[in-house]
Design an enzyme around this catalytic site. Structure first.
Site, short mmCIF file in Angstrom:
data_model
loop_
_atom_site.label_atom_id
_atom_site.label_comp_id
_atom_site.label_asym_id
_atom_site.label_seq_id
_atom_site.Cartn_x
_atom_site.Cartn_y
_atom_site.Cartn_z
N ASP A 83 0.86 -1.18 0.00
CA ASP A 83 0.00 0.00 0.00
C ASP A 83 0.90 1.23 0.00
O ASP A 83 0.90 2.05 0.92
CB ASP A 83 -0.98 -0.01 1.17
CG ASP A 83 -2.22 -0.85 0.86
OD1 ASP A 83 -2.30 -1.42 -0.25
OD2 ASP A 83 -3.12 -0.93 1.72
N TYR A 86 -1.76 5.67 -1.79
CA TYR A 86 -3.21 5.72 -1.57
C TYR A 86 -3.83 6.78 -2.47
O TYR A 86 -3.17 7.74 -2.85
CB TYR A 86 -3.51 6.07 -0.11
CG TYR A 86 -3.29 4.93 0.84
CD1 TYR A 86 -4.28 3.98 1.06
CD2 TYR A 86 -2.08 4.78 1.50
CE1 TYR A 86 -4.08 2.92 1.93
CE2 TYR A 86 -1.86 3.74 2.37
CZ TYR A 86 -2.87 2.80 2.58
OH TYR A 86 -2.66 1.75 3.44
N HIS A 224 -8.39 -6.21 9.86
CA HIS A 224 -8.50 -7.20 8.79
C HIS A 224 -8.40 -8.63 9.31
O HIS A 224 -8.89 -9.56 8.66
CB HIS A 224 -7.41 -6.96 7.74
CG HIS A 224 -7.63 -5.73 6.92
ND1 HIS A 224 -8.77 -5.52 6.18
CD2 HIS A 224 -6.85 -4.64 6.71
CE1 HIS A 224 -8.69 -4.36 5.56
NE2 HIS A 224 -7.54 -3.80 5.87
N ASP A 251 -2.97 -4.25 8.04
CA ASP A 251 -3.57 -3.68 9.24
C ASP A 251 -2.70 -2.52 9.70
O ASP A 251 -1.47 -2.66 9.79
CB ASP A 251 -3.70 -4.72 10.35
CG ASP A 251 -5.05 -5.42 10.32
OD1 ASP A 251 -6.00 -4.85 9.73
OD2 ASP A 251 -5.18 -6.52 10.88
N HIS A 252 -3.34 -1.39 9.99
CA HIS A 252 -2.61 -0.15 10.28
C HIS A 252 -2.23 -0.10 11.75
O HIS A 252 -2.80 0.66 12.54
CB HIS A 252 -3.46 1.06 9.87
CG HIS A 252 -3.72 1.13 8.41
ND1 HIS A 252 -4.29 2.23 7.80
CD2 HIS A 252 -3.49 0.24 7.40
CE1 HIS A 252 -4.40 2.02 6.49
NE2 HIS A 252 -3.93 0.80 6.24
#
Length: 311
Positions: A83, A86, A224, A251-252
């Site tokens: 990612d 964005y 997630h 997952d952040h």
């Protein structure tokens, strides 16, 4: 750990808000690169994921902290867990987002090292071939992104894996998103060959430490959670070949989950910009060694012992 006692892994959690590159021949089909280690036999790495937001959501602040820690640990290279841009990847090789989210953000001297990048699901929403295009290396020499590849060092071997094509919903229920599947279709053949090549490469590896890097979670207490397609298809390959670490983003957050039935450890470094505060699933405290729901990154030092620092 079973084969490598867990006491040989020292985890230091300091939560702060927020080369030579040579392609060589491999018997497996995955491209292989070599990266030198320090003269003292150690290897230092920074790992960051889910970052590319033109400096927003504290991306600039995380980059500044990376530079500070980098000055201390002197990273040999940096890993991105995907990612990278964005919300919808790059529009092409001339997309200003490349400079605005990468070159103009990670400015610290210690960050001017080789970056090894994998693709995330948001990257697949744009022009995937742009991120893979060598022209970006001409724009910024520290950038290197491939779908899947191997990075060998004298301390450890890293296996970078393209995880997005494993996930069914991107094909069956993409909602309003459009994914760039050029180079992936036919999907079943692509995944079969990728798993075969990974299995072959892992079996050929004589490295003391085998580390697999992908974007999607295998074990996570975050939003997630478990990626079931990876649990079904990728996890058995990792366990059969005694992989030590699976490192991901998606997952952040920052987290470390241990495996109760194998040496495999799961590390998430997806806090490069936007974080998901308060988003945590129940998890066995015996397995969940760390969970931090803010921004940050991971610093890893490898010798004959393995030292991991979450920052």
């Amino acid at each position: 750990m079973a084969s490598k006692n867990l006491q040989n892994i020292i985890l230091l959690y300091n939560i702060i808000l927020i080369c030579g590159l040579c392609l060589v021949y491999s018997k497996a089909e995955l491209p292989r690169f070599e990266h030198p280690i320090k003269p003292d036999g150690s290897l230092s790495i920074l790992v960051v994921g889910d970052w590319g937001r033109r400096g927003a959501y504290n991306q600039t602040e995380v980059a500044a902290q990376m530079a500070k820690i980098g000055d201390q640990v002197e990273p040999d290279f940096i890993i991105s867990t995907g990612d990278n841009f964005y919300e919808d990847g790059l529009t092409g090789v001339d997309d200003p987002a490349f400079e605005e989210s990468f070159s103009n953000i990670y400015l610290g001297p210690s960050l001017q090292k080789q970056w090894y990048n994998v693709l995330g699901n948001h990257d697949y929403r744009g022009d995937v071939l742009a991120q893979l295009d060598p022209i970006l290396r001409k724009k910024d020499s520290k950038w290197l992104c491939l779908r899947s590849f191997i990075l060998n060092t004298d301390v450890a071997e890293f296996f970078f894996i393209d995880t997005t094509p494993f996930v069914d919903k991107y094909f069956t229920n993409p909602k309003h998103h459009k994914y760039d599947w050029r180079g992936v279709l036919p999907r079943d053949e692509y995944l079969f060959n990728l798993l075969k090549d990974l299995d072959t490469a892992l079996k050929e590896s004589s490295s003391d430490w085998k580390i697999v890097v992908g974007h999607h979670t295998l074990r996570s207490a975050g939003k997630h959670g478990i990626t079931f397609e990876l649990e079904e298809r990728l996890l058995p390959v990792l366990q059969e070949n005694n992989v030590d670490l699976y490192v991901n983003g998606h997952d952040h957050c920052l987290e470390h989950i241990s495996s109760p039935d194998s040496p495999l450890q799961f590390l998430t470094s997806g806090g490069g910009s936007k974080a998901w505060r308060g988003n945590i699933r129940p998890w066995s405290p015996e397995e969940l060694k760390l969970y931090y729901d803010g921004q940050g990154f991971m610093a890893m030092k490898l010798t004959k012992l393995l030292f991991l620092h979450f920052t």
